[in-house]
Design a protein around this motif. Structure first.
Motif, PDB file in Angstrom:
ATOM      1  N   GLY A  15       0.457  -1.275  -0.190  1.00 33.36           N
ATOM      2  CA  GLY A  15      -0.023   0.133   0.253  1.00 33.36           C
ATOM      3  C   GLY A  15       0.229   1.267  -0.083  1.00 33.36           C
ATOM      4  O   GLY A  15       0.220   2.809  -0.209  1.00 33.36           O
ATOM      5  N   GLY A  16       2.311   1.063   0.267  1.00 28.20           N
ATOM      6  CA  GLY A  16       3.092   2.234   0.467  1.00 28.20           C
ATOM      7  C   GLY A  16       3.345   2.235  -1.060  1.00 28.20           C
ATOM      8  O   GLY A  16       3.366   1.981  -2.432  1.00 28.20           O
ATOM      9  N   SER A  17       4.406   3.402  -1.348  1.00 30.75           N
ATOM     10  CA  SER A  17       4.577   4.225  -1.820  1.00 30.75           C
ATOM     11  C   SER A  17       6.242   4.142  -1.886  1.00 30.75           C
ATOM     12  O   SER A  17       6.808   4.915  -1.416  1.00 30.75           O
ATOM     13  CB  SER A  17       4.420   6.179  -2.627  1.00 30.75           C
ATOM     14  N   LEU A  18       6.955   4.571  -3.776  1.00 28.68           N
ATOM     15  CA  LEU A  18       7.670   5.280  -3.750  1.00 28.68           C
ATOM     16  C   LEU A  18       8.390   5.401  -4.667  1.00 28.68           C
ATOM     17  O   LEU A  18       7.276   5.869  -5.560  1.00 28.68           O
ATOM     18  CB  LEU A  18       8.823   3.056  -3.794  1.00 28.68           C
ATOM     19  N   ARG A  19       9.220   6.823  -5.180  1.00 25.49           N
ATOM     20  CA  ARG A  19       9.938   7.402  -6.480  1.00 25.49           C
ATOM     21  C   ARG A  19      10.972   7.192  -6.983  1.00 25.49           C
ATOM     22  O   ARG A  19      11.989   6.755  -6.324  1.00 25.49           O
ATOM     23  CB  ARG A  19       9.498   9.058  -6.125  1.00 25.49           C
ATOM     24  N   LEU A  20      11.121   6.278  -7.975  1.00 25.04           N
ATOM     25  CA  LEU A  20      12.173   5.804  -8.742  1.00 25.04           C
ATOM     26  C   LEU A  20      12.706   7.384  -9.726  1.00 25.04           C
ATOM     27  O   LEU A  20      12.474   7.791 -10.046  1.00 25.04           O
ATOM     28  CB  LEU A  20      12.391   4.296  -9.199  1.00 25.04           C
ATOM     29  N   SER A  21      14.068   7.424  -9.534  1.00 27.46           N
ATOM     30  CA  SER A  21      14.767   8.447 -10.531  1.00 27.46           C
ATOM     31  C   SER A  21      15.971   7.322 -11.421  1.00 27.46           C
ATOM     32  O   SER A  21      16.654   6.387 -10.490  1.00 27.46           O
ATOM     33  CB  SER A  21      15.235   9.524  -9.911  1.00 27.46           C
ATOM     34  N   CYS A  22      16.165   8.226 -12.408  1.00 23.41           N
ATOM     35  CA  CYS A  22      16.875   7.341 -13.544  1.00 23.41           C
ATOM     36  C   CYS A  22      17.658   8.847 -13.828  1.00 23.41           C
ATOM     37  O   CYS A  22      16.638   9.034 -15.113  1.00 23.41           O
ATOM     38  CB  CYS A  22      16.824   6.388 -14.238  1.00 23.41           C
ATOM     39  N   ALA A  23      19.422   8.981 -14.346  1.00 20.79           N
ATOM     40  CA  ALA A  23      19.403  10.145 -14.883  1.00 20.79           C
ATOM     41  C   ALA A  23      20.773   9.386 -15.659  1.00 20.79           C
ATOM     42  O   ALA A  23      21.343   8.322 -15.538  1.00 20.79           O
ATOM     43  CB  ALA A  23      20.081  11.275 -13.496  1.00 20.79           C
ATOM     44  N   ALA A  24      20.924   9.710 -16.729  1.00 22.30           N
ATOM     45  CA  ALA A  24      21.973   9.911 -17.920  1.00 22.30           C
ATOM     46  C   ALA A  24      23.013  10.607 -17.784  1.00 22.30           C
ATOM     47  O   ALA A  24      22.390  11.468 -18.150  1.00 22.30           O
ATOM     48  CB  ALA A  24      20.695   9.178 -19.467  1.00 22.30           C
ATOM     49  N   SER A  25      23.895  10.216 -17.958  1.00 19.15           N
ATOM     50  CA  SER A  25      25.293  11.287 -18.390  1.00 19.15           C
ATOM     51  C   SER A  25      25.871  10.811 -19.636  1.00 19.15           C
ATOM     52  O   SER A  25      25.926   9.528 -19.760  1.00 19.15           O
ATOM     53  CB  SER A  25      25.843  10.846 -16.869  1.00 19.15           C
ATOM     54  N   GLY A  26      27.212  11.313 -19.718  1.00 16.17           N
ATOM     55  CA  GLY A  26      27.873  10.943 -21.142  1.00 16.17           C
ATOM     56  C   GLY A  26      27.782  11.818 -22.086  1.00 16.17           C
ATOM     57  O   GLY A  26      26.920  13.321 -22.248  1.00 16.17           O
ATOM     58  N   ARG A  27      28.165  11.184 -23.426  1.00 16.34           N
ATOM     59  CA  ARG A  27      27.933  12.171 -24.531  1.00 16.34           C
ATOM     60  C   ARG A  27      26.917  11.349 -25.460  1.00 16.34           C
ATOM     61  O   ARG A  27      26.282  10.449 -25.566  1.00 16.34           O
ATOM     62  CB  ARG A  27      29.341  11.308 -25.410  1.00 16.34           C
ATOM     63  N   ILE A  28      25.865  12.119 -24.798  1.00 13.39           N
ATOM     64  CA  ILE A  28      24.039  12.726 -24.923  1.00 13.39           C
ATOM     65  C   ILE A  28      24.059  13.810 -25.878  1.00 13.39           C
ATOM     66  O   ILE A  28      23.905  14.453 -25.104  1.00 13.39           O
ATOM     67  CB  ILE A  28      23.367  12.648 -23.823  1.00 13.39           C
ATOM     68  N   ALA A  29      23.716  13.621 -27.099  1.00 19.20           N
ATOM     69  CA  ALA A  29      22.961  14.304 -28.371  1.00 19.20           C
ATOM     70  C   ALA A  29      21.334  14.280 -27.730  1.00 19.20           C
ATOM     71  O   ALA A  29      20.776  15.631 -28.029  1.00 19.20           O
ATOM     72  CB  ALA A  29      23.314  13.688 -29.199  1.00 19.20           C
ATOM     73  N   SER A  30      20.893  13.782 -27.580  1.00 18.26           N
ATOM     74  CA  SER A  30      18.952  13.298 -27.505  1.00 18.26           C
ATOM     75  C   SER A  30      18.830  11.822 -27.085  1.00 18.26           C
ATOM     76  O   SER A  30      19.386  10.963 -27.377  1.00 18.26           O
ATOM     77  CB  SER A  30      18.666  14.003 -28.548  1.00 18.26           C
TER      78      SER A  30
END
Length: 115
Positions: A15-30
């Motif tokens: 019944g609880g909640s969580l928030r996941l995050s995912c960050a991309a880094s590096g040579r990224i154009a789009s």
């Protein structure tokens, strides 16, 4: 070199909640489509939710109405807000992102739903 780093997993009661995050880094154009997948012990890695760069979303039937995927293109980050969590949601959650013509995976973050 592109790297995806997930955060936000943990132990939560049913019944609880969580928030996941995912960050991309590096040579990224789009970044194109981003998504979340999960893998429980002894099972295959399955789609949870995906979101296109323009914000079109798709969810697994088992999480519809409970999970919400979103993204911040300026931060190269995708989120997964999980509510009304059930024991069946217990799994390692993996972030995925399509950058140019290749898919990248994060290292995974454990989500455990238990009382």
């Amino acid at each position: 070199q592109v790297q995806l780093v997930e955060s936000g997993g943990g132990l939560v009661q049913p019944g609880g909640s969580l928030r996941l995050s995912c960050a991309a880094s590096g040579r990224i154009a789009s970044i194109g489509t981003m998504g979340w997948y999960r893998q429980a012990p002894g099972k295959t890695r399955d789609l949870v939710a995906v979101i296109t760069r323009n914000g079109i979303t798709n969810y697994a039937d088992s999480v519809k109405g409970r999970f919400t995927i979103s993204r911040d293109n300026a931060k190269n980050t995708v989120y997964l807000q999980m509510t009304s969590l059930k024991p069946d949601d217990t799994a390692v959650y993996y972030c995925n992102a399509w950058i140019t013509t290749r898919g990248y995976w994060g290292q995974g973050t454990q989500v455990t739903v238990s009382s």
